[in-house]
Design a protein around this motif. Sequence first.
Motif, PDB file in Angstrom:
ATOM      1  N   MET A   1       0.854  -1.159   0.000  1.00 50.35           N
ATOM      2  CA  MET A   1       0.000   0.000   0.000  1.00 50.35           C
ATOM      3  C   MET A   1       0.905   1.228   0.000  1.00 50.35           C
ATOM      4  O   MET A   1       1.874   1.290   0.743  1.00 50.35           O
ATOM      5  CB  MET A   1      -0.893  -0.022   1.232  1.00 50.35           C
ATOM      6  N   TYR A   2       0.560   2.188  -0.859  1.00 49.21           N
ATOM      7  CA  TYR A   2       1.343   3.398  -1.011  1.00 49.21           C
ATOM      8  C   TYR A   2       0.484   4.602  -0.663  1.00 49.21           C
ATOM      9  O   TYR A   2      -0.728   4.579  -0.865  1.00 49.21           O
ATOM     10  CB  TYR A   2       1.832   3.528  -2.451  1.00 49.21           C
ATOM     11  N   LYS A  13       5.936   3.726  -0.034  1.00 49.87           N
ATOM     12  CA  LYS A  13       5.344   2.485   0.431  1.00 49.87           C
ATOM     13  C   LYS A  13       5.088   2.613   1.926  1.00 49.87           C
ATOM     14  O   LYS A  13       5.986   2.940   2.702  1.00 49.87           O
ATOM     15  CB  LYS A  13       6.265   1.301   0.141  1.00 49.87           C
ATOM     16  N   SER A  16       2.803  -3.487   3.722  1.00 53.32           N
ATOM     17  CA  SER A  16       2.399  -4.661   2.956  1.00 53.32           C
ATOM     18  C   SER A  16       1.191  -5.228   3.675  1.00 53.32           C
ATOM     19  O   SER A  16       1.215  -5.397   4.893  1.00 53.32           O
ATOM     20  CB  SER A  16       3.515  -5.700   2.923  1.00 53.32           C
ATOM     21  N   THR A  20      -8.042  -7.349   3.278  1.00 50.25           N
ATOM     22  CA  THR A  20      -8.776  -6.325   2.534  1.00 50.25           C
ATOM     23  C   THR A  20      -8.808  -4.958   3.189  1.00 50.25           C
ATOM     24  O   THR A  20      -9.435  -4.049   2.676  1.00 50.25           O
ATOM     25  CB  THR A  20     -10.231  -6.783   2.307  1.00 50.25           C
ATOM     26  N   LYS A  22      -6.677  -1.879   5.943  1.00 52.95           N
ATOM     27  CA  LYS A  22      -5.529  -1.429   6.712  1.00 52.95           C
ATOM     28  C   LYS A  22      -5.911  -0.130   7.396  1.00 52.95           C
ATOM     29  O   LYS A  22      -6.488   0.764   6.773  1.00 52.95           O
ATOM     30  CB  LYS A  22      -4.322  -1.200   5.786  1.00 52.95           C
ATOM     31  N   TYR A  35      -4.093   7.438  -1.304  1.00 46.70           N
ATOM     32  CA  TYR A  35      -3.530   6.095  -1.222  1.00 46.70           C
ATOM     33  C   TYR A  35      -3.832   5.325  -2.492  1.00 46.70           C
ATOM     34  O   TYR A  35      -4.799   5.611  -3.176  1.00 46.70           O
ATOM     35  CB  TYR A  35      -4.185   5.306  -0.069  1.00 46.70           C
ATOM     36  N   TYR A  36      -3.013   4.319  -2.764  1.00 51.07           N
ATOM     37  CA  TYR A  36      -3.360   3.330  -3.774  1.00 51.07           C
ATOM     38  C   TYR A  36      -2.759   1.997  -3.377  1.00 51.07           C
ATOM     39  O   TYR A  36      -1.847   1.928  -2.555  1.00 51.07           O
ATOM     40  CB  TYR A  36      -2.948   3.749  -5.196  1.00 51.07           C
ATOM     41  N   VAL A  37      -3.305   0.930  -3.933  1.00 50.91           N
ATOM     42  CA  VAL A  37      -2.887  -0.427  -3.600  1.00 50.91           C
ATOM     43  C   VAL A  37      -2.342  -1.090  -4.859  1.00 50.91           C
ATOM     44  O   VAL A  37      -2.913  -0.938  -5.934  1.00 50.91           O
ATOM     45  CB  VAL A  37      -4.075  -1.249  -3.049  1.00 50.91           C
ATOM     46  N   LYS A  49      -3.080  -2.356 -10.159  1.00 51.64           N
ATOM     47  CA  LYS A  49      -2.937  -1.162  -9.322  1.00 51.64           C
ATOM     48  C   LYS A  49      -4.302  -0.505  -9.216  1.00 51.64           C
ATOM     49  O   LYS A  49      -5.001  -0.348 -10.216  1.00 51.64           O
ATOM     50  CB  LYS A  49      -1.930  -0.207  -9.946  1.00 51.64           C
ATOM     51  N   SER A  50      -4.688  -0.108  -8.020  1.00 52.06           N
ATOM     52  CA  SER A  50      -5.983   0.539  -7.819  1.00 52.06           C
ATOM     53  C   SER A  50      -5.924   2.012  -8.215  1.00 52.06           C
ATOM     54  O   SER A  50      -4.847   2.586  -8.351  1.00 52.06           O
ATOM     55  CB  SER A  50      -6.403   0.435  -6.346  1.00 52.06           C
TER      56      SER A  50
END
Length: 161
Positions: A1-2, A13, A16, A20, A22, A35-37, A49-50
Amino acid sequence: MYGTLCSKEKFKKLASVKGTSKTFRKLRRKDAYKYYVVAVDSQGKRIAKSAAQHSITGNDSGIKTNAKSVSVRAGKTTLRTGQTTKLKASVKAERKGRVVLWKGHTSRYRYVVTDAEYPYSTSRAVKVTAGGTVKAVSKGQARIYVMAANGVRTSVVITVK
């Protein structure tokens, strides 16, 4: 997750995640974050990538809030090839009387088109503009997800005959 602050460009980052969700603690109040995953396979190869999700914390200033829910109506849900219809979306604020976070972060609504039956497949039945106009391209069914800046979403199914 970033993730990063919305005012910054460079993501770093953060964690990790297996599962589903965090939860991040000790976030600064009144700040907007994005954020993106990234999904990876068993060898660590990036497979998906989300879209970036934007969220605001605290915000004692009383100006902005996150989206609580999104609703959508389509003018028509059955179209012939070449026809168009308009999606009418609305968002409910998490805190009444405040503006939902989006300006300067992302478009008011984002549209994601998938196959109606297989949500992990892209549908070629329709195309959607940034303004929510749906154009029927070829026969089939499509599920159109309408997403707010923080990822809250709903969907509508369009059938093209």
